[in-house]
Scaffold this motif. Sequence first.
Motif, mmCIF file in Angstrom:
data_model
loop_
_atom_site.group_PDB
_atom_site.id
_atom_site.type_symbol
_atom_site.label_atom_id
_atom_site.label_comp_id
_atom_site.label_asym_id
_atom_site.label_seq_id
_atom_site.Cartn_x
_atom_site.Cartn_y
_atom_site.Cartn_z
ATOM 1 N N ASN A 1 0.789 -1.147 0.089
ATOM 2 C CA ASN A 1 0.095 -0.047 0.004
ATOM 3 C C ASN A 1 0.890 1.406 0.058
ATOM 4 O O ASN A 1 0.587 2.216 0.750
ATOM 5 C CB ASN A 1 -1.142 0.023 1.396
ATOM 6 C CG ASN A 1 -0.038 -0.135 2.659
ATOM 7 O OD1 ASN A 1 1.047 -0.289 2.502
ATOM 8 N ND2 ASN A 1 -0.724 0.236 3.583
ATOM 9 N N THR A 2 2.145 1.286 -0.833
ATOM 10 C CA THR A 2 2.894 2.271 -0.850
ATOM 11 C C THR A 2 2.193 3.688 -1.300
ATOM 12 O O THR A 2 1.338 3.792 -2.344
ATOM 13 C CB THR A 2 4.164 2.122 -1.807
ATOM 14 O OG1 THR A 2 4.948 0.931 -1.239
ATOM 15 C CG2 THR A 2 4.947 3.274 -1.870
ATOM 16 N N THR A 3 2.269 4.748 -0.681
ATOM 17 C CA THR A 3 1.625 6.075 -1.177
ATOM 18 C C THR A 3 2.647 7.094 -1.149
ATOM 19 O O THR A 3 3.718 7.070 -0.677
ATOM 20 C CB THR A 3 0.446 6.359 -0.398
ATOM 21 O OG1 THR A 3 0.978 6.714 1.209
ATOM 22 C CG2 THR A 3 -0.753 5.456 -0.219
ATOM 23 N N PRO B 1 10.244 -2.613 11.150
ATOM 24 C CA PRO B 1 11.095 -1.712 10.294
ATOM 25 C C PRO B 1 10.554 0.027 10.286
ATOM 26 O O PRO B 1 9.739 0.175 10.657
ATOM 27 C CB PRO B 1 10.495 -2.190 8.797
ATOM 28 C CG PRO B 1 9.022 -2.905 9.077
ATOM 29 C CD PRO B 1 9.199 -3.396 10.474
ATOM 30 N N THR B 2 11.706 0.417 10.024
ATOM 31 C CA THR B 2 11.526 1.961 10.238
ATOM 32 C C THR B 2 11.520 2.823 8.867
ATOM 33 O O THR B 2 11.252 4.082 9.049
ATOM 34 C CB THR B 2 12.948 2.402 11.208
ATOM 35 O OG1 THR B 2 14.145 2.121 10.542
ATOM 36 C CG2 THR B 2 12.814 2.107 12.380
ATOM 37 N N GLY B 3 11.534 2.002 7.667
ATOM 38 C CA GLY B 3 11.189 3.076 6.575
ATOM 39 C C GLY B 3 12.607 3.537 6.067
ATOM 40 O O GLY B 3 12.627 4.767 5.564
ATOM 41 N N ASN C 1 15.135 14.687 1.157
ATOM 42 C CA ASN C 1 13.846 14.072 1.714
ATOM 43 C C ASN C 1 13.076 13.208 0.525
ATOM 44 O O ASN C 1 13.520 13.213 -0.441
ATOM 45 C CB ASN C 1 12.744 15.190 1.808
ATOM 46 C CG ASN C 1 13.095 16.013 3.093
ATOM 47 O OD1 ASN C 1 13.891 15.781 3.930
ATOM 48 N ND2 ASN C 1 12.610 17.216 3.279
ATOM 49 N N ILE C 2 12.632 12.161 0.963
ATOM 50 C CA ILE C 2 12.125 11.128 0.119
ATOM 51 C C ILE C 2 10.609 10.891 0.827
ATOM 52 O O ILE C 2 10.380 10.804 1.914
ATOM 53 C CB ILE C 2 12.840 9.827 0.002
ATOM 54 C CG1 ILE C 2 13.161 9.292 1.587
ATOM 55 C CG2 ILE C 2 14.171 10.023 -0.701
ATOM 56 C CD1 ILE C 2 13.676 7.813 1.261
ATOM 57 N N PRO C 3 9.656 10.567 -0.239
ATOM 58 C CA PRO C 3 8.214 10.265 0.136
ATOM 59 C C PRO C 3 8.087 9.085 0.743
ATOM 60 O O PRO C 3 7.069 8.655 1.441
ATOM 61 C CB PRO C 3 7.592 10.312 -1.150
ATOM 62 C CG PRO C 3 8.378 10.221 -2.317
ATOM 63 C CD PRO C 3 9.719 10.563 -1.743
ATOM 64 N N PHE C 4 8.837 7.956 0.360
ATOM 65 C CA PHE C 4 8.699 6.728 0.645
ATOM 66 C C PHE C 4 10.360 5.980 0.513
ATOM 67 O O PHE C 4 11.090 6.504 -0.417
ATOM 68 C CB PHE C 4 7.614 5.561 0.016
ATOM 69 C CG PHE C 4 7.726 5.705 -1.397
ATOM 70 C CD1 PHE C 4 8.682 4.925 -2.082
ATOM 71 C CD2 PHE C 4 6.931 6.638 -2.153
ATOM 72 C CE1 PHE C 4 8.579 4.967 -3.541
ATOM 73 C CE2 PHE C 4 6.852 6.625 -3.664
ATOM 74 C CZ PHE C 4 7.785 5.810 -4.053
ATOM 75 N N ASP C 5 10.543 4.914 1.232
ATOM 76 C CA ASP C 5 11.949 4.361 1.155
ATOM 77 C C ASP C 5 12.054 3.520 -0.014
ATOM 78 O O ASP C 5 11.089 3.110 -0.766
ATOM 79 C CB ASP C 5 12.225 3.839 2.477
ATOM 80 C CG ASP C 5 11.759 2.326 2.586
ATOM 81 O OD1 ASP C 5 10.932 1.874 1.789
ATOM 82 O OD2 ASP C 5 12.310 1.721 3.597
ATOM 83 N N LEU D 1 8.086 1.449 1.890
ATOM 84 C CA LEU D 1 7.604 1.653 3.318
ATOM 85 C C LEU D 1 7.339 3.241 3.506
ATOM 86 O O LEU D 1 8.420 3.914 2.827
ATOM 87 C CB LEU D 1 8.432 0.891 4.222
ATOM 88 C CG LEU D 1 8.320 -0.321 4.527
ATOM 89 C CD1 LEU D 1 8.589 -1.304 3.577
ATOM 90 C CD2 LEU D 1 8.984 -0.932 5.894
ATOM 91 N N PRO D 2 6.568 3.649 4.206
ATOM 92 C CA PRO D 2 6.330 5.034 4.622
ATOM 93 C C PRO D 2 7.419 5.175 5.552
ATOM 94 O O PRO D 2 8.016 4.819 6.007
ATOM 95 C CB PRO D 2 5.159 5.034 5.327
ATOM 96 C CG PRO D 2 4.943 3.570 5.883
ATOM 97 C CD PRO D 2 5.477 2.739 4.981
ATOM 98 N N VAL D 3 7.758 6.642 5.299
ATOM 99 C CA VAL D 3 8.931 7.353 6.108
ATOM 100 C C VAL D 3 8.418 8.149 7.188
ATOM 101 O O VAL D 3 7.138 8.656 7.030
ATOM 102 C CB VAL D 3 9.961 8.244 5.208
ATOM 103 C CG1 VAL D 3 10.566 7.116 4.134
ATOM 104 C CG2 VAL D 3 9.282 9.028 4.566
ATOM 105 N N SER D 4 8.973 8.294 8.253
ATOM 106 C CA SER D 4 8.388 9.082 9.320
ATOM 107 C C SER D 4 9.783 9.370 10.496
ATOM 108 O O SER D 4 10.842 8.762 10.154
ATOM 109 C CB SER D 4 7.474 8.323 10.233
ATOM 110 O OG SER D 4 7.963 7.350 10.772
#
Length: 430
Positions: A91-93, A311-313, A273-277, A281-284
């Motif tokens: 579900n990568t967004t 996992p931390t993304g 910065n990146i929107p997902f790894d 995976l989502p990044v935060s």
Amino acid sequence: MREIIERVIPSKLKWYDALYVAGRSQPVSFKNNRLYSISESESSGFGIRVNLNGKTGFSHTNSLDNISETVKRALQMSSFGDSESFNLPDNTTRSFEPYCAEIEKFNIHDEIDGAEKIIDDIKSIYPQISIDLGISSAQSEVRLINSTGVDQSYRESHYGFSISCTYIMPDGSRIETWESRSELKPVDCSELKDILIKKIENGLTVEKIESQSYPVLFPPQAFGRLIGFIASGFNGVSVWKGISPFADMKGEKIFSESFTMIDDPLIEGSPYNIPFDGEGLPVSKNFLIRDGVIETFINDLKYAERLNIKPTGNAYRGYSSLPSPSFHGIRIKPGENSFEDIISTIDKGVLAEQFIGLGQSNTITGDFSANLALAYLIENGKIKGRVKDCMISGNIIDLMKGEFTLSKDVERKGSSLLPYCLFPAVSITA
């Protein structure tokens, strides 16, 4: 692309993911005060990772015409790969993209004119100075697809400006200093000229100091290099290998309560910065250290599985490499005092700007030892002059356990956002 891949992969394949990257860059460089080179390059590539019979294989190519052959090579390599049983995200967004359309306004002629103006302004004050300068503009597109249905892409933009100066003193000694900026779009970097001129001006007078412990003030860039020793122990690879000094200390208060270190993929204005790894995976934001307490370690899917943690993304990869854990951007929680207030408290100390040989230090234990490439004597709250032929040493882990003062002023250096830091006693050998 997906259709080509799935025509080749066997039905018993557990999963696959593929990364396509295409980019264009325009670097300009000056050497010894003169325009040295202008170039433009384009590159692209495709890499695929497959998991067959519980083992992972990988291959890559620079030609989209070779996707089928590349997939076949990855399948062949899987029998030699690591055993991995994790699953890929489905579900990568993408909530944003690290791209600014103003990068398209990058103009080679304007950049050259601006660079020559900066060089001329510095030479008008220091005629014998040697200046190297680099400017670059880059744009790229990243696309990630996988066997669970993910198909996401984003654009990136990057503008880089760096300048270094070498000034030969009458006694034959050198003052070497540099500054740089990384942005999403072209910006006016002429303020770097003023910073470098001030650094050279402060170094024209040479002061002598004795070997002993001094209060040492580290600007953000220098402080960041030391903090990198600590950060390396929070990478899941070093934790899994058992070489991290913090591997068994999660949840323990190890450092001063004034020390909070965050891995942040959303530092304002950062082109990193990146929107997902790299695995989708989502990044935060991840608190590595919160108020002195060790909170988490960064990882990708592989090392999250090995360490049996979430996992931390933090998976990073190029099209020609497998994912591996990497930091998005280190952010240190700032203090309450300004740089001016902090330096005014120093009766006699050192401002440590730049190192030589720091990379030879022991990053595992936190011990550091390096020559001071550029440092200044501080007396009665003022910079008095440059100190040379000095070495600095200590242990950054121990220093961050004790007393220190962080500034409220912060600067983004590369991907990280950092304050100034004053330690009350660090060993200086003259």
